[in-house]
Design an enzyme around this catalytic site. Sequence first.
Site, mmCIF file in Angstrom:
data_model
loop_
_atom_site.group_PDB
_atom_site.id
_atom_site.type_symbol
_atom_site.label_atom_id
_atom_site.label_comp_id
_atom_site.label_asym_id
_atom_site.label_seq_id
_atom_site.Cartn_x
_atom_site.Cartn_y
_atom_site.Cartn_z
ATOM 1 C CG HIS A 130 -1.043 8.988 3.255
ATOM 2 N ND1 HIS A 130 -1.172 7.644 3.559
ATOM 3 C CD2 HIS A 130 -0.689 9.582 4.406
ATOM 4 C CE1 HIS A 130 -0.896 7.454 4.852
ATOM 5 N NE2 HIS A 130 -0.585 8.618 5.389
ATOM 6 C CG ASN A 156 -5.216 3.589 8.437
ATOM 7 O OD1 ASN A 156 -5.334 2.592 7.732
ATOM 8 N ND2 ASN A 156 -4.718 4.727 7.996
ATOM 9 C CD GLU A 204 -1.644 4.178 7.940
ATOM 10 O OE1 GLU A 204 -1.486 4.651 9.087
ATOM 11 O OE2 GLU A 204 -1.698 4.873 6.920
ATOM 12 C CE1 TYR A 230 -0.231 3.133 13.452
ATOM 13 C CE2 TYR A 230 -2.165 4.197 12.509
ATOM 14 C CZ TYR A 230 -0.894 3.672 12.363
ATOM 15 O OH TYR A 230 -0.283 3.681 11.132
ATOM 16 C CD GLU A 251 -4.837 7.841 9.583
ATOM 17 O OE1 GLU A 251 -4.355 8.899 9.980
ATOM 18 O OE2 GLU A 251 -4.536 6.731 10.068
ATOM 19 N NE ARG A 279 -3.475 2.320 2.789
ATOM 20 C CZ ARG A 279 -3.255 3.276 3.703
ATOM 21 N NH1 ARG A 279 -2.270 3.167 4.560
ATOM 22 N NH2 ARG A 279 -4.027 4.332 3.759
#
Length: 467
Positions: free
Chosen positions: A124, A298, A372, A300, A169, A80
């Site tokens: 991005h 994504n 991600e 985290y 995002e 990616r």
Amino acid sequence: MSNIDPLTFPPGFLWGAATASYQIEGAAAVDGRTPSIWDTFSHTPGRTKGGDTGDVACDHYNRYREDVKLMADLGLSSYRFSIAWPRVQPGGRGSINGKGIDFYQRLVDELLGHGITPWVTLYHWDLPQELEDAGGWPARDTAYRFAEYAALVHGALGDRISNWTTLNEPWCSAFLGYASGVHAPGRKHAPDALAATHHLLLGHGLAVQAIRAADPAAKAGITLNLYAISPADPSQEDDLDAVRRIDGLANRIFLDPVLRGAYPEDVRQDLAGVSDFGFVQDGDLEVVSTPLDLLGINYYSRHVVGAPDPDVPAEPYWRASTSWPGSEHVRFHKRPGHPVTDMDWEVDAPGLTETLVRVAREYPAIPLYVTENGAAYVDVPDANGEIADIERAEYFDAHFRACLDAIAQGAPLHGYFAWSLLDNFEWAWGYTKRFGLVAVDYATQTRTLKTSGHRYREVIRRNGLAE
Ligand code: PNW
């Protein structure tokens, strides 16, 4: 999707790693590339740690062959990456820049030659500076410019790429870019962040339509940074309301318009003093909710939130109230003794399971991909120059298990991309934070596979975990 062996992923599960153009490419001023908002921002004193910029970064623009070889050594099935808008359409308008798009042609050919599926993100965060000067994402025109750019890129690469992600995002682009201003373009005006949110999503929908018009078989999606969110004290009404608000601003303000065609009513009410959503025009939400083939998530960390508490210490930027318009009185908590990464983000693998299962249950059925997931830690090379990044390896392992748990609970998860292939330019943190499976010595541009990378290779080889 039930698994016989609880440690094995479904057949055909996609294993990848992710990067982004400005974070790795360097070569900021060659072959016709013009500045993006991140060039301007990082060259403005005081905006990034140590004044770091992406001028050179990992020099991937010149070293992509070596980097693809690393991917092949890892056994990745997919890579990616993102396309730098100001490289392929300098200034954000007009025809394609042959030299700029040629880089991506060569990269894609190199990937395909190694049996690695290219997974493209169109945006991005590197908006051409000229478009920011014309108003940036708070201006509606930027959405149309984005769709035009998407069509240009698809025209050049559509024959060899089947997976298209519009945005990475949008929360970061809108809220960190235009509300708290800790990301480019560094503007601090909350109403602009809401207009930016809408125009990013409009641009997303228009881009999906443009790509589909050119190729009905193309697969299109968006990547959102979603969070597990829980109350500091579940017995407190105020803390539960803080969860509702932050879930609204982090997750539902994107999930709802994209997958259900409407902004959440409670979020609009929370934001009544910030924006009247007057930027939403008739027909926009039909465009925004153009059906997708997949959703990228994504993940985290978890946000733990509660009512205001004078004893809660000062906030790091991503918890700063300015990043959360309409929720200024919410406090972000750090749970005492809970492990955190070098970003100070809590390690919370069950939150990934929770997030995947929640999206699968609450939204229309759509294939999910973790686009991600990863962790920053301080890496210390041993006497042989090896990096035994055990904490990062354990972070990944815990999150692989979280993916298996989500699949066992019925989440249609089809792939996982580690963030990141390489140590790279970590935005406002410059080169001080390292997320790579591969270490980069920036002085020499030497790449070294870390222990986490070796372990990832084993997971990919087995399509699962050892025990
Ligand atoms: C994501 N926050 O960024 C991006 O997609 C990557 O480019 C980045 O390197 C990675 O995560 C690690 O940071 C984020 O403040 C940046 O909440 C900041 C936040 C979230 C995601």
